[in-house]
Write a protein that holds these residues in place. Structure first.
Motif, PDB file in Angstrom:
ATOM      1  N   ARG A   8      12.097   7.439 107.014  1.00 13.75           N
ATOM      2  CA  ARG A   8      12.282   8.479 108.037  1.00 13.75           C
ATOM      3  C   ARG A   8      10.997   9.270 108.269  1.00 13.75           C
ATOM      4  O   ARG A   8      10.631   9.557 109.410  1.00 13.75           O
ATOM      5  CB  ARG A   8      13.427   9.418 107.640  1.00 13.75           C
ATOM      6  CG  ARG A   8      14.802   8.855 107.935  1.00 13.75           C
ATOM      7  CD  ARG A   8      15.888   9.883 107.695  1.00 13.75           C
ATOM      8  NE  ARG A   8      16.066  10.217 106.295  1.00 13.75           N
ATOM      9  CZ  ARG A   8      16.852   9.541 105.454  1.00 13.75           C
ATOM     10  NH1 ARG A   8      17.550   8.500 105.874  1.00 13.75           N
ATOM     11  NH2 ARG A   8      16.963   9.919 104.203  1.00 13.75           N
ATOM     12  N   SER A   9      10.305   9.615 107.200  1.00 12.58           N
ATOM     13  CA  SER A   9       9.061  10.380 107.320  1.00 12.58           C
ATOM     14  C   SER A   9       8.008   9.591 108.096  1.00 12.58           C
ATOM     15  O   SER A   9       7.341  10.124 108.998  1.00 12.58           O
ATOM     16  CB  SER A   9       8.540  10.734 105.928  1.00 12.58           C
ATOM     17  OG  SER A   9       7.303  11.390 106.012  1.00 12.58           O
ATOM     18  N   GLU A  10       7.857   8.316 107.769  1.00 11.14           N
ATOM     19  CA  GLU A  10       6.870   7.485 108.463  1.00 11.14           C
ATOM     20  C   GLU A  10       7.268   7.247 109.913  1.00 11.14           C
ATOM     21  O   GLU A  10       6.413   7.242 110.800  1.00 11.14           O
ATOM     22  CB  GLU A  10       6.701   6.153 107.740  1.00 11.14           C
ATOM     23  CG  GLU A  10       5.876   5.127 108.483  1.00 11.14           C
ATOM     24  CD  GLU A  10       4.410   5.476 108.697  1.00 11.14           C
ATOM     25  OE1 GLU A  10       3.739   4.756 109.467  1.00 11.14           O
ATOM     26  OE2 GLU A  10       3.916   6.454 108.111  1.00 11.14           O
ATOM     27  N   LEU A  11       8.560   7.062 110.184  1.00  9.47           N
ATOM     28  CA  LEU A  11       8.994   6.892 111.570  1.00  9.47           C
ATOM     29  C   LEU A  11       8.663   8.129 112.389  1.00  9.47           C
ATOM     30  O   LEU A  11       8.163   8.020 113.516  1.00  9.47           O
ATOM     31  CB  LEU A  11      10.494   6.601 111.639  1.00  9.47           C
ATOM     32  CG  LEU A  11      10.949   5.236 111.116  1.00  9.47           C
ATOM     33  CD1 LEU A  11      12.462   5.164 111.082  1.00  9.47           C
ATOM     34  CD2 LEU A  11      10.370   4.110 111.938  1.00  9.47           C
ATOM     35  N   ASP A  12       8.915   9.297 111.824  1.00 10.72           N
ATOM     36  CA  ASP A  12       8.588  10.548 112.523  1.00 10.72           C
ATOM     37  C   ASP A  12       7.092  10.640 112.798  1.00 10.72           C
ATOM     38  O   ASP A  12       6.672  10.977 113.914  1.00 10.72           O
ATOM     39  CB  ASP A  12       9.042  11.762 111.709  1.00 10.72           C
ATOM     40  CG  ASP A  12      10.543  11.925 111.640  1.00 10.72           C
ATOM     41  OD1 ASP A  12      11.268  11.301 112.452  1.00 10.72           O
ATOM     42  OD2 ASP A  12      11.010  12.677 110.744  1.00 10.72           O
ATOM     43  N   THR A  13       6.282  10.341 111.784  1.00 11.50           N
ATOM     44  CA  THR A  13       4.833  10.436 111.925  1.00 11.50           C
ATOM     45  C   THR A  13       4.309   9.418 112.938  1.00 11.50           C
ATOM     46  O   THR A  13       3.487   9.749 113.798  1.00 11.50           O
ATOM     47  CB  THR A  13       4.145  10.238 110.559  1.00 11.50           C
ATOM     48  OG1 THR A  13       4.620  11.237 109.655  1.00 11.50           O
ATOM     49  CG2 THR A  13       2.636  10.338 110.674  1.00 11.50           C
ATOM     50  N   ALA A  14       4.780   8.175 112.841  1.00 14.17           N
ATOM     51  CA  ALA A  14       4.324   7.136 113.762  1.00 14.17           C
ATOM     52  C   ALA A  14       4.693   7.477 115.200  1.00 14.17           C
ATOM     53  O   ALA A  14       3.883   7.292 116.116  1.00 14.17           O
ATOM     54  CB  ALA A  14       4.909   5.781 113.359  1.00 14.17           C
ATOM     55  N   GLU A  15       5.903   7.994 115.406  1.00 12.23           N
ATOM     56  CA  GLU A  15       6.303   8.387 116.762  1.00 12.23           C
ATOM     57  C   GLU A  15       5.447   9.542 117.271  1.00 12.23           C
ATOM     58  O   GLU A  15       5.000   9.532 118.413  1.00 12.23           O
ATOM     59  CB  GLU A  15       7.785   8.770 116.781  1.00 12.23           C
ATOM     60  CG  GLU A  15       8.704   7.573 116.659  1.00 12.23           C
ATOM     61  CD  GLU A  15      10.159   7.956 116.485  1.00 12.23           C
ATOM     62  OE1 GLU A  15      10.509   9.158 116.534  1.00 12.23           O
ATOM     63  OE2 GLU A  15      10.968   7.034 116.277  1.00 12.23           O
ATOM     64  N   HIS A  16       5.204  10.524 116.421  1.00 11.90           N
ATOM     65  CA  HIS A  16       4.379  11.666 116.813  1.00 11.90           C
ATOM     66  C   HIS A  16       2.962  11.231 117.177  1.00 11.90           C
ATOM     67  O   HIS A  16       2.371  11.734 118.140  1.00 11.90           O
ATOM     68  CB  HIS A  16       4.359  12.707 115.689  1.00 11.90           C
ATOM     69  CG  HIS A  16       3.502  13.889 115.990  1.00 11.90           C
ATOM     70  ND1 HIS A  16       3.883  14.874 116.872  1.00 11.90           N
ATOM     71  CD2 HIS A  16       2.270  14.228 115.536  1.00 11.90           C
ATOM     72  CE1 HIS A  16       2.917  15.779 116.948  1.00 11.90           C
ATOM     73  NE2 HIS A  16       1.929  15.412 116.153  1.00 11.90           N
ATOM     74  N   ARG A  72      16.962   2.730 114.182  1.00 10.59           N
ATOM     75  CA  ARG A  72      15.600   3.237 114.444  1.00 10.59           C
ATOM     76  C   ARG A  72      14.570   2.466 113.624  1.00 10.59           C
ATOM     77  O   ARG A  72      13.509   2.077 114.132  1.00 10.59           O
ATOM     78  CB  ARG A  72      15.574   4.720 114.106  1.00 10.59           C
ATOM     79  CG  ARG A  72      14.298   5.424 114.439  1.00 10.59           C
ATOM     80  CD  ARG A  72      14.462   6.914 114.159  1.00 10.59           C
ATOM     81  NE  ARG A  72      13.201   7.594 114.283  1.00 10.59           N
ATOM     82  CZ  ARG A  72      12.795   8.578 113.482  1.00 10.59           C
ATOM     83  NH1 ARG A  72      13.587   9.031 112.529  1.00 10.59           N
ATOM     84  NH2 ARG A  72      11.622   9.145 113.668  1.00 10.59           N
ATOM     85  N   ALA A  73      14.872   2.248 112.352  1.00 10.92           N
ATOM     86  CA  ALA A  73      13.947   1.533 111.473  1.00 10.92           C
ATOM     87  C   ALA A  73      13.750   0.094 111.937  1.00 10.92           C
ATOM     88  O   ALA A  73      12.622  -0.410 111.974  1.00 10.92           O
ATOM     89  CB  ALA A  73      14.466   1.567 110.035  1.00 10.92           C
ATOM     90  N   LEU A  74      14.830  -0.560 112.297  1.00 11.54           N
ATOM     91  CA  LEU A  74      14.728  -1.949 112.745  1.00 11.54           C
ATOM     92  C   LEU A  74      13.993  -2.054 114.077  1.00 11.54           C
ATOM     93  O   LEU A  74      13.209  -2.990 114.279  1.00 11.54           O
ATOM     94  CB  LEU A  74      16.123  -2.570 112.811  1.00 11.54           C
ATOM     95  CG  LEU A  74      16.756  -2.786 111.432  1.00 11.54           C
ATOM     96  CD1 LEU A  74      18.252  -3.017 111.556  1.00 11.54           C
ATOM     97  CD2 LEU A  74      16.078  -3.922 110.686  1.00 11.54           C
ATOM     98  N   GLY A  75      14.185  -1.100 114.959  1.00 15.68           N
ATOM     99  CA  GLY A  75      13.421  -1.086 116.211  1.00 15.68           C
ATOM    100  C   GLY A  75      11.930  -0.934 115.948  1.00 15.68           C
ATOM    101  O   GLY A  75      11.098  -1.605 116.579  1.00 15.68           O
ATOM    102  N   ALA A  76      11.591  -0.068 115.015  1.00 21.35           N
ATOM    103  CA  ALA A  76      10.176   0.121 114.657  1.00 21.35           C
ATOM    104  C   ALA A  76       9.610  -1.135 114.008  1.00 21.35           C
ATOM    105  O   ALA A  76       8.440  -1.474 114.221  1.00 21.35           O
ATOM    106  CB  ALA A  76      10.034   1.321 113.724  1.00 21.35           C
ATOM    107  N   LEU A  77      10.433  -1.842 113.234  1.00 22.46           N
ATOM    108  CA  LEU A  77       9.969  -3.077 112.594  1.00 22.46           C
ATOM    109  C   LEU A  77       9.733  -4.170 113.628  1.00 22.46           C
ATOM    110  O   LEU A  77       8.769  -4.931 113.514  1.00 22.46           O
ATOM    111  CB  LEU A  77      10.977  -3.532 111.534  1.00 22.46           C
ATOM    112  CG  LEU A  77      10.537  -4.683 110.642  1.00 22.46           C
ATOM    113  CD1 LEU A  77       9.233  -4.366 109.911  1.00 22.46           C
ATOM    114  CD2 LEU A  77      11.645  -5.024 109.642  1.00 22.46           C
ATOM    115  N   ILE A  78      10.565  -4.245 114.648  1.00 28.46           N
ATOM    116  CA  ILE A  78      10.327  -5.210 115.731  1.00 28.46           C
ATOM    117  C   ILE A  78       8.984  -4.909 116.403  1.00 28.46           C
ATOM    118  O   ILE A  78       8.180  -5.813 116.636  1.00 28.46           O
ATOM    119  CB  ILE A  78      11.474  -5.193 116.762  1.00 28.46           C
ATOM    120  CG1 ILE A  78      12.728  -5.826 116.168  1.00 28.46           C
ATOM    121  CG2 ILE A  78      11.059  -5.917 118.050  1.00 28.46           C
ATOM    122  CD1 ILE A  78      13.967  -5.686 117.027  1.00 28.46           C
TER     123      ILE A  78
END
Length: 98
Positions: A8-16, A72-78
């Protein structure tokens, strides 16, 4: 900090930062969803290899995801898998730690 806290932390950072997730986060996500040692997600998790079937397996996992975090995680992995240019095994992969 548990795996999903890191994700979750990395997803937030990557999106930001408007970038794809890190190698470490891709490895952690793949580890959460592979179902056998012969699966494309296992190859990603263990060696960093992105096989031709990897995105198909991720999409199948997304169809069965039960939470928004999983979706969300799987979308980011794609996105990670489709944008990474070197699809082969990664030398540093086994050194990635969480």
């Amino acid at each position: 900090m548990g795996d999903w806290d890191i994700i979750r932390s990395e997803l937030d950072t990557a999106e930001h930062e408007q970038r794809v997730i890190s190698d470490l986060t891709a490895r952690i996500i793949a580890t959460q969803f592979y179902d056998s040692q012969s699966s494309p997600l296992y190859a990603l998790s263990s060696t960093g290899t992105i096989t031709d079937d990897c995105v198909t397996e991720i999409r199948t996992a997304a169809e069965h995801a039960t939470t928004p975090d999983e979706q969300r995680a799987l979308g980011a992995l794609i996105a990670y898998c489709t944008r990474r240019t070197d699809k082969g095994p990664q030398r540093h992969w086994s050194a990635l730690r969480w």
